[in-house]
Write an enzyme that holds these catalytic residues in place. Structure first.
Site, mmCIF file in Angstrom:
data_model
loop_
_atom_site.group_PDB
_atom_site.id
_atom_site.type_symbol
_atom_site.label_atom_id
_atom_site.label_comp_id
_atom_site.label_asym_id
_atom_site.label_seq_id
_atom_site.Cartn_x
_atom_site.Cartn_y
_atom_site.Cartn_z
ATOM 1 N N SER A 143 1.630 -3.380 -7.591
ATOM 2 C CA SER A 143 2.087 -2.338 -6.842
ATOM 3 C C SER A 143 3.562 -2.111 -7.612
ATOM 4 O O SER A 143 4.082 -2.992 -8.077
ATOM 5 C CB SER A 143 2.165 -2.831 -5.517
ATOM 6 O OG SER A 143 3.093 -2.132 -4.694
ATOM 7 N N TYR A 156 3.829 -9.232 1.312
ATOM 8 C CA TYR A 156 3.367 -8.321 0.323
ATOM 9 C C TYR A 156 4.258 -8.241 -1.053
ATOM 10 O O TYR A 156 3.766 -8.305 -2.192
ATOM 11 C CB TYR A 156 3.150 -6.798 1.035
ATOM 12 C CG TYR A 156 2.425 -5.972 0.115
ATOM 13 C CD1 TYR A 156 1.022 -5.858 -0.018
ATOM 14 C CD2 TYR A 156 3.132 -4.770 -0.504
ATOM 15 C CE1 TYR A 156 0.270 -4.857 -0.799
ATOM 16 C CE2 TYR A 156 2.462 -4.006 -1.445
ATOM 17 C CZ TYR A 156 1.008 -3.932 -1.535
ATOM 18 O OH TYR A 156 0.273 -3.001 -2.251
HETATM 19 C C1 BGC Z 1 1.864 -0.160 -0.560
HETATM 20 C C2 BGC Z 1 1.810 1.139 0.568
HETATM 21 C C3 BGC Z 1 3.178 1.803 -0.112
HETATM 22 C C4 BGC Z 1 3.449 2.241 -1.364
HETATM 23 C C5 BGC Z 1 4.528 2.809 -1.697
HETATM 24 C C6 BGC Z 1 2.043 0.465 -1.982
HETATM 25 O O1 BGC Z 1 1.823 -0.858 -2.651
HETATM 26 O O2 BGC Z 1 0.576 -0.534 -0.461
HETATM 27 O O3 BGC Z 1 1.909 0.524 1.877
HETATM 28 O O4 BGC Z 1 3.310 3.112 0.727
HETATM 29 O O5 BGC Z 1 3.043 1.011 -2.021
HETATM 30 O O6 BGC Z 1 5.738 2.337 -1.325
#
Ligand code: BGC
Length: 255
Positions: A143, A156
């Protein structure tokens, strides 16, 4: 892109970005093991869709937060398709909370599903690749938050930050054996993980205005990049991250 000789496992492959990765891989000719823990009907529908189009796919129920689940997926790929060429650590969850509200159970759950699964997925796949003797690829679906702090999303972010170093460390260790490890880091994508934001017009607008390409990604826009990373066209890439985020990480600069 030609993936016709490749056999690939996708964890959490029945929904969201995982399902899009499965579709992109299958469209390029790969045989795909679709891992799921819930919603078996989604996996079954995806298998049907792919086989109807002449592709090869198999749904396998396995909890990747334990190494036994990962071993089950690799055995399924080898039994069904004869070998393993790529392993995509895609399974992940998101539980929004900040450092002060965090409880131990939530932290353990997020780390087990997002990071422990990827660590042992990388290990088990690498062992199989080394045994086969002709290399392989691990793709870690990370991410933008592997690098970019998101207040209120602590576990996360920690899990994705860990994945960042998994890709780099394992990539460096395994390079000499011909095993590549690459992260693909999406920004905001239109999947169940973002359902709350996408349902709320003003939140969605705010999010899209912060993205230079002015749209949330379609899952296929991530799936296609994963298929590229798996392909031989990306054979010199390892120990790094490909960001596929519409520029979101830099979007708020100057606002
Ligand atoms: C998350 C989302 C978030 C996006 C941008 C992703 O990794 O799962 O919840 O909107 O990143 O910030």
């Amino acid at each position: 892109m030609d993936l016709t000789k490749k056999s690939v496992v996708v964890t959490g492959g029945n929904t969201g970005i995982g399902a899009a990765i499965v579709r992109s891989l299958a469209a390029a000719g790969a045989a795909v093991v679709i891992d799921y823990v819930s919603q078996p009907e989604d996996a079954a529908d995806l298998v049907k869709e792919i086989t109807a189009a002449g592709g090869r796919a198999l749904g396998v129920e396995a909890d990747v937060s334990s190494p036994a689940g990962i071993d089950k997926l690799i055995s399924a790929a080898v039994d069904e398709f004869g070998r393993l060429d790529a392993f995509v650590n895609n399974a992940g969850i998101e539980k929004r909370h900040g450092i002060l509200e965090l409880d131990e159970k939530t932290f353990d759950e997020v780390m087990a599903i997002n990071l422990k699964s990827a660590v042992f997925g990388t290990q088990r796949a690498a062992k199989r690749f080394i045994e086969q003797g002709d290399g392989g690829v691990v793709v870690n679906v990370s991410s933008v938050h592997e690098d970019w702090p998101m207040p209120g999303n602590l576990s996360y972010c920690v899990s994705k930050g860990g994945m960042r170093m998994l890709t780099r460390t394992a990539g460096v260790e395994l390079g000499p054996q011909g095993v590549r490890v690459v992260s693909v880091a999406p920004g905001a994508v239109n999947t169940p993980i973002n359902a709350e934001t996408m349902k709320d017009d003003s939140l969605r607008q705010k999010l899209e205005n912060s993205i230079p390409l002015r749209k949330v990604a379609d899952p296929a826009e991530i799936g296609d990049v994963v298929a590229f990373v798996v392909s031989d066209a990306a054979k010199y890439m390892t120990a790094t991250t490909v960001f596929v985020d519409g520029g979101i990480m830099h979007g708020s600069v100057g606002l």
